[in-house]
Design a protein around this motif. Structure first.
Motif, mmCIF file in Angstrom:
data_model
loop_
_atom_site.group_PDB
_atom_site.id
_atom_site.type_symbol
_atom_site.label_atom_id
_atom_site.label_comp_id
_atom_site.label_asym_id
_atom_site.label_seq_id
_atom_site.Cartn_x
_atom_site.Cartn_y
_atom_site.Cartn_z
ATOM 1 N N TYR A 1 -0.147 8.144 3.994
ATOM 2 C CA TYR A 1 -0.561 6.782 4.532
ATOM 3 C C TYR A 1 -1.541 6.906 5.601
ATOM 4 N N LEU B 1 1.303 4.112 -3.219
ATOM 5 C CA LEU B 1 1.140 5.418 -2.913
ATOM 6 C C LEU B 1 2.295 6.337 -3.593
ATOM 7 N N ASP C 149 0.778 -1.337 0.012
ATOM 8 C CA ASP C 149 0.122 -0.037 -0.032
ATOM 9 C C ASP C 149 0.752 1.202 0.177
ATOM 10 N N THR C 150 1.668 1.432 1.087
ATOM 11 C CA THR C 150 2.620 2.574 0.927
ATOM 12 C C THR C 150 3.508 2.743 -0.371
ATOM 13 N N LEU D 251 -7.312 13.442 0.917
ATOM 14 C CA LEU D 251 -5.961 13.308 0.028
ATOM 15 C C LEU D 251 -6.393 14.174 -1.478
ATOM 16 N N VAL E 63 -7.387 7.612 -4.006
ATOM 17 C CA VAL E 63 -6.844 8.684 -4.695
ATOM 18 C C VAL E 63 -7.640 9.472 -5.764
ATOM 19 N N VAL F 283 -5.929 1.826 -2.808
ATOM 20 C CA VAL F 283 -5.269 2.939 -2.874
ATOM 21 C C VAL F 283 -5.828 3.387 -4.068
ATOM 22 N N TYR G 283 2.422 10.065 -4.416
ATOM 23 C CA TYR G 283 1.837 10.439 -2.899
ATOM 24 C C TYR G 283 2.794 10.124 -1.813
ATOM 25 N N PRO H 201 4.464 8.613 0.993
ATOM 26 C CA PRO H 201 3.621 7.668 2.047
ATOM 27 C C PRO H 201 3.829 8.051 3.423
#
Ligand code: ZN
Ligand code: ZN
Length: 403
Positions: free
Chosen positions: A65, A54, A50-51, A227, A254, A250, A59, A61
């Motif tokens: 996050y 991103l 996930d991180t 976000l 976004v 994710v 993005y 993290p």
């Protein structure tokens, strides 16, 4: 952007599943493009999927996050809103007397229950707590819980003891102001347990010798904050093709659109040709398409060198049609979100190979898509957070910094 989840590895006797795989199409793409290696989060930081995703979408993290709960809830199809507090949920089996917090977990997956629809419905209809909530099932024994209301906090603990034989944990406030959220969670734990314990579906399971799915264990708490949407940020529409709830989540937080199809499973049995078809089709109506392929990571977690190599070869076959794209019009990025070595069976921070194929890149001498070739390429070593900027510059969508 094609992300091969966990495709890279650490060498065993100098070899990796990727370096040993026969991959004429990936190699051709590497040859056509500029190559390098990438620390998706930062050197030495072991990324979660996930991180890392991103970061790959631009993005940071460390800034954006919000924890796994809200991302999985979004991926499971809940319209998660800013301020919502979300958990990942397991249906589990508990035994003992007294309240839910005096009971012992005897199975964290309730005998790998799969048909939770009736139970989920009963919880949504019958449990009343001091907050709105949405509870949705995921695959198998999994689910997601979203609490919605004023002044909720994610500075609270999990209720999942994460081991068999452990007592269900009370949710505890970790800071001042989080006490009410902890009370709401504990109330939900007790009331959902009561509904599940007496539910006819569970009584029937017990009669059939199956484990009752009589408790919900919560973990991965997080609070969704707002976000900036991908499209507002980059002026490009985003489509996400993935069978993995976490990556779909994710994509959704976004502001991306999910392209779903029953042939996409997120597992080893996924239909790779169907995925490539969907991606090629999506390129006609979206500016940016993220195509995520999961199973290399699973083979890594399983410690299966040969399985991973063979799956990479399967991916390579499906990618043949990517080669006929017009690279003066379309920029193709091929990389991974992290390394999942078969020797470690988990994610490591070893940088991942990266190829960018586009007519305007400065081609280098790399002719093979592998960990050992990528670092010789013209991109050298970059961070995941830099990737979107590099792409935007190449496709002439970057703004000038300064005069
Ligand atoms: Zn991953
Ligand atoms: Zn993994």
């Amino acid at each position: 952007m094609l992300i091969l989840d966990g495709v890279s590895d650490r060498p065993i006797n100098g070899k990796t599943p990727l370096s040993e795989a026969y991959t004429p199409n990936l190699d051709k793409l590497a040859e056509l493009g500029i190559n390098g290696i990438m620390d998706t989060i930062a050197p030495g930081i072991r990324p979660g999927s996930d991180t890392a995703h991103l970061a790959l979408l631009g993005y940071d993290p460390f800034k954006f996050y919000c924890g796994r709960g809200p991302i999985e809830a979004a991926g499971a199809g809940i319209e998660v809103k800013t301020g919502d507090v979300a958990f990942r949920v397991n249906f589990a089996t508990v035994k003992g007397e007294g309240s839910i917090f005096e009971k012992i977990v005897i199975d964290r997956r309730a005998g790998r229950i799969n048909d939770t629809d009736e139970l989920v419905k009963a919880i949504n209809e019958e449990v009343k707590i001091d907050s709105d909530f949405i509870f949705k099932r995921g695959s198998g024994h999994r689910g997601a819980l979203v609490l919605r209301g004023e002044n909720l906090s994610d500075k609270v603990t999990d209720t999942d003891p994460k081991k068999i034989g452990g007592r269900v944990k009370k949710c505890i406030a970790l800071e001042k102001g989080a006490e009410r959220t902890a009370e709401i969670v504990n109330d939900f734990m007790q009331k959902s347990h009561e509904v599940l314990e007496r539910h006819p579906f569970n009584i029937k399971r017990e009669r059939e010798g199956l484990l009752k799915a009589n408790a919900l264990l919560l973990r991965g708490v997080g609070k969704l904050f707002s976000l900036p949407k991908f499209e507002e940020r980059y002026g490009m529409s985003l489509a996400v093709i993935s069978g993995t709830i976490l990556i779909k989540g994710v994509g959704r937080i976004v502001g991306g659109e999910l392209i779903e199809d029953s042939r996409i499973t997120g597992g080893k049995d996924t239909d790779l040709n169907a995925k490539v078809d969907l991606a090629l089709k999506a390129l006609k109506s979206y500016d940016f398409v993220l195509l995520h392929i999961k199973a290399c990571d699973e083979y890594g977690h399983d410690g299966d060198f040969d399985g991973k190599r063979k799956f990479i070869e399967k991916i390579d076959k499906a990618l043949e049609r990517i080669l006929s794209l017009d690279f003066s019009e379309i920029c193709v990025v091929i990389s991974a979100d992290h390394t999942t070595p078969v020797s470690v069976r988990d994610h490591t921070a070893d940088p991942v190979p990266l190829s960018i194929v586009f007519d305007q890149v400065r081609k280098d001498d790399v002719k093979r898509y592998s960990e050992f070739d990528a670092y010789k390429g013209g991109l050298c070593r970059i961070r995941g957070i830099d990737l979107m900027n590099i792409i935007l510059d190449l496709i002439d969508k970057a703004k000038k910094y300064g005069a």
